[in-house]
Design a protein around this motif. Structure first.
Motif, mmCIF file in Angstrom:
data_model
loop_
_atom_site.group_PDB
_atom_site.id
_atom_site.type_symbol
_atom_site.label_atom_id
_atom_site.label_comp_id
_atom_site.label_asym_id
_atom_site.label_seq_id
_atom_site.Cartn_x
_atom_site.Cartn_y
_atom_site.Cartn_z
ATOM 1 N N LEU A 1 0.853 -1.220 -0.007
ATOM 2 C CA LEU A 1 -0.005 0.105 -0.037
ATOM 3 C C LEU A 1 0.837 1.329 -0.144
ATOM 4 O O LEU A 1 0.635 2.152 -0.696
ATOM 5 N N TYR A 2 2.002 1.447 0.911
ATOM 6 C CA TYR A 2 2.794 2.534 1.006
ATOM 7 C C TYR A 2 3.381 2.683 -0.196
ATOM 8 O O TYR A 2 3.621 3.788 -0.559
ATOM 9 N N ILE A 3 3.962 1.765 -1.172
ATOM 10 C CA ILE A 3 4.699 2.064 -2.282
ATOM 11 C C ILE A 3 3.946 2.377 -3.602
ATOM 12 O O ILE A 3 4.239 2.765 -4.468
ATOM 13 N N ASN A 4 2.661 2.137 -3.373
ATOM 14 C CA ASN A 4 1.851 2.328 -4.567
ATOM 15 C C ASN A 4 1.637 3.618 -4.730
ATOM 16 O O ASN A 4 1.517 4.511 -3.907
ATOM 17 N N LYS B 1 -1.130 5.231 -6.389
ATOM 18 C CA LYS B 1 -2.390 5.778 -6.435
ATOM 19 C C LYS B 1 -2.632 6.970 -5.533
ATOM 20 O O LYS B 1 -1.703 6.893 -4.348
ATOM 21 N N SER B 2 -3.430 7.832 -5.772
ATOM 22 C CA SER B 2 -3.459 9.065 -4.739
ATOM 23 C C SER B 2 -4.396 8.606 -3.682
ATOM 24 O O SER B 2 -3.983 8.950 -2.327
ATOM 25 N N SER B 3 -5.403 7.880 -3.686
ATOM 26 C CA SER B 3 -6.298 7.767 -2.602
ATOM 27 C C SER B 3 -6.366 6.271 -1.954
ATOM 28 O O SER B 3 -5.816 5.400 -2.637
ATOM 29 N N MET C 1 -7.491 -0.958 -4.119
ATOM 30 C CA MET C 1 -7.946 -1.919 -5.329
ATOM 31 C C MET C 1 -6.842 -2.140 -6.145
ATOM 32 O O MET C 1 -6.691 -3.209 -6.868
ATOM 33 N N SER C 2 -5.766 -1.284 -6.249
ATOM 34 C CA SER C 2 -4.576 -1.618 -6.988
ATOM 35 C C SER C 2 -3.655 -2.696 -6.424
ATOM 36 O O SER C 2 -3.423 -3.506 -7.195
ATOM 37 N N VAL C 3 -3.732 -2.935 -5.317
ATOM 38 C CA VAL C 3 -2.612 -4.100 -4.497
ATOM 39 C C VAL C 3 -3.474 -5.312 -4.905
ATOM 40 O O VAL C 3 -2.791 -6.481 -4.481
ATOM 41 N N PHE C 4 -4.719 -5.423 -5.226
ATOM 42 C CA PHE C 4 -5.448 -6.535 -5.218
ATOM 43 C C PHE C 4 -5.368 -6.962 -6.827
ATOM 44 O O PHE C 4 -6.131 -7.960 -7.043
ATOM 45 N N ARG C 5 -4.976 -6.307 -7.446
ATOM 46 C CA ARG C 5 -4.814 -6.573 -8.997
ATOM 47 C C ARG C 5 -3.319 -6.895 -9.591
ATOM 48 O O ARG C 5 -2.308 -6.442 -8.834
ATOM 49 N N PRO C 6 -3.230 -7.713 -10.479
ATOM 50 C CA PRO C 6 -1.771 -7.934 -10.926
ATOM 51 C C PRO C 6 -1.338 -6.755 -11.387
ATOM 52 O O PRO C 6 -1.788 -5.735 -11.905
ATOM 53 N N LYS C 7 0.081 -6.727 -11.136
ATOM 54 C CA LYS C 7 0.895 -5.510 -11.572
ATOM 55 C C LYS C 7 1.031 -5.615 -13.442
ATOM 56 O O LYS C 7 0.676 -6.877 -13.777
#
Length: 583
Positions: free
Chosen positions: A536-539, A541-543, A549-555
């Protein structure tokens, strides 16, 4: 490994934190272009229409198209290596011990069910994940970044198991050396050294009373281990003989790795953990081995072959040991449960006892048997240790692999000295309970849910069909989506409700030992939430909601590693209306 020079011309460091968002591939250019600067000042961009989040940047390399992961030189090497890892001391040493402590022959029923509906499907799943992505057991979690801590947790569990596993190999070395004596030393009682008045010769055929103990049992506990009755006052100092055997085991392991790759509820819990241990499922080593495969290698076939070989070996070892125990129980006129103490030393009592009864050159068969045990151990230990080395090398590619291997082997030897002390078997059983069973059990549940429910079974099935051209039936869907997560969760809850701390020879451990066991489990399992927070910290995304949502999707870097395979896979996803969608 792709041969040829590899000159990285375009540095992607200027992309900053967005560098990982763009899948990097490679292009060829001629020597003339290289000399004239072609392709250097102007990096090429693929058609971005197939990539949702940005342009497909290509790195320019030398005479090769791309740098590929080191690969097996022949498919049979992969198959034999997996068999060597899975068919090891876990079958010959741990399986009879687990069966002995959980009902004997009755243990086969839950074990075979677990192997069919949990062990084999998980084995194939891990093989497929590693081969599809060409990543080790940590980087493979680019598929679901939120649970990348599973890989680190598995590494800790693997390291815990390897340290004591090599001490078992050291015992086989000790017995191998002692087998060259004119008379097998465990076949006769040495009353002046290690035998007591209840000792009877293992090589004799006299009728004994139920207080008698075979010379092979007393030899193992009193002479080889010099085992302590308790560890309240500490575990003692390492035995110099076993320390040398342990050193030899790690030396052989180093030279092997240096070249690289070319109650009902309790019984079910024991069956599951034995299946994981025997097949090496959940430790990350299977993913690591498969990551060196060619993309379209038939791991579906290999999974069946390996699991069948593993099952037959376990059954053969179990039948052999219980036949020996049954014969000994008959001679002592008592029940099997009264013949010998259970625990990790069971195989080092029953097998030597049988060898002592050979009337023709028992030394020859003893030498061959313990050489076989050591060979089995090397195959398994090399696979598990190689996984740890791969994780470190992937995270720190600048460090030469040979240096990592040296440090790992030296550290493993030093930690292994704990297990060659008088209290070493106490610690071995404790670490096996917390590090080799409990940790893996929880991580397997997270792993299965992440792949089949977060990444989704349909996406995983699509990837498998793309990679191997196979259509999997209802059996795999039933196991991966429903049976494995539900049954494992149910058994885990039942085991926790009816939880009992481990004991050794029916004796409780000191409280400090239990504390250390829980710390080991907490550190390994704690990797999952810690790495989730880190993701989460290194992602970028703004919010917070977008980050979640992003960390539960494939890179975007998840997928086939080779350019041609990846391009076809991207087109396949477009046809399915899917997008990757995470940084």
């Amino acid at each position: 490994m792709v041969k040829g020079s590899l000159d990285l011309i375009q540095d992607d460091s200027s992309l900053g934190k967005d560098a990982d968002r763009y899948p990097v591939t490679a292009i060829k250019y001629t020597n003339e272009e290289k000399k004239s600067g072609g392709g250097v000042e102007n990096p090429t961009f693929e058609d971005p229409s197939n990539i949702e989040d940005g342009p497909h940047i290509s790195k320019v390399v030398g005479e090769v198209e791309e740098e590929e992961r080191e690969q097996w030189s022949h498919p049979i090497e992969f198959l034999l290596s997996c068999i060597a890892m899975s068919v090891g001391l876990g079958n010959v040493w741990r399986f009879p011990m687990t069966a002995y402590e959980n009902g004997g022959g009755a243990f086969l029923i839950p074990y075979l069910i677990v192997l069919t509906f949990i062990g084999r499907p998980l084995y194939f799943m891990e093989l497929a994940l590693g081969q599809f992505s060409s990543y080790g057991s940590v980087k493979v979690w680019k598929v679901v970044p939120a649970v990348k801590g599973v890989g680190y947790g598995q590494m800790i569990a693997t390291w815990s198991v390897v340290t004591y596993y090599c001490s078992i190999m050291g015992l086989t070395v000790f017995y191998f050396v002692m087998s060259f004596n004119k008379v097998l030393p465990w076949s006769v009682c040495d009353y002046s050294s290690w035998a007591d008045d209840n000792c009877v010769d293992a090589s004799s055929n006299f009728t004994f009373n139920n207080k008698s103990r075979s010379s092979s049992e007393q030899y193992f506990y009193n002479y080889v281990l010099k085992m302590a009755d308790n560890i309240d006052d500490g575990i003692g100092v390492p035995d110099w003989r076993l320390s040398l055997c342990l050193l030899f085991s790690w030396a052989v392991l180093f030279f092997t790795l240096a070249k690289g790759v070319q109650s009902s509820g309790k019984v079910w819990y024991a069956a599951v953990t034995q299946s994981f241990f025997s097949l090496s499922v959940g430790f990350g080593a299977i993913i690591n081995f498969a990551s060196f495969n060619k993309f379209q290698h038939n791991v579906y076939r290999d999974a069946w072959i390996i699991s069948l070989a593993d099952t037959l070996t376990s059954l053969l070892a179990g039948f052999t040991i219980f036949a020996i125990l049954g014969n000994l129980a008959h001679e002592l006129d008592t029940d099997v449960k009264n013949v010998v103490r259970g625990g990790s030393g069971l195989a080092f009592i029953s097998y030597p006892d049988a060898l002592a009864k050979f009337t023709w050159t028992p030394q020859l068969f003893a030498v061959l048997f313990f050489l076989m045990l050591f060979t089995l151990g090397v195959g398994s230990a090399a696979g598990l240790t190689g996984n740890i080395i791969t994780i470190i090398c992937d995270q720190f590619p600048a460090i030469p692999k040979i240096y990592v291997t040296i440090v790992i082997c030296i550290s493993g030897f030093l930690l292994g000295l704990i297990y060659v002390t008088p209290g070493g078997q106490w610690i071995l059983d404790l670490v096996d309970f917390f590090g080799g069973g409990f940790i893996i059990y929880v991580l397997i549940i997270v792993e299965t849910v992440a792949i089949n429910h977060i990444y989704s079974y349909s996406s995983f099935l699509r990837d498998l069909k793309f990679m191997m051209g196979v259509n999997l039936g209802i059996y795999w869907k039933f196991c991966w989506i429903f049976f494995i997560p539900v049954s494992l969760s149910a058994i885990l809850v039942y085991s926790l409700v009816d939880f009992n701390l481990p004991t050794f020879a029916s004796k409780a451990y000191p409280q400090v030992a239990y504390t250390c066991g829980w710390i080991l489990a907490a550190v390994a399992l704690g990797m999952v939430p810690v790495c989730f927070i880190h993701a989460l910290y290194i992602n970028d995304k703004s919010s917070l909601s977008n980050k979640l949502m992003s960390v539960f999707r494939p890179k975007d870097t998840w997928g086939p590693k080779r350019r041609e395979d990846r391009e076809k896979w991207e087109k396949l996803k477009v046809r399915h209306g899917e997008a990757q969608g995470t940084a």
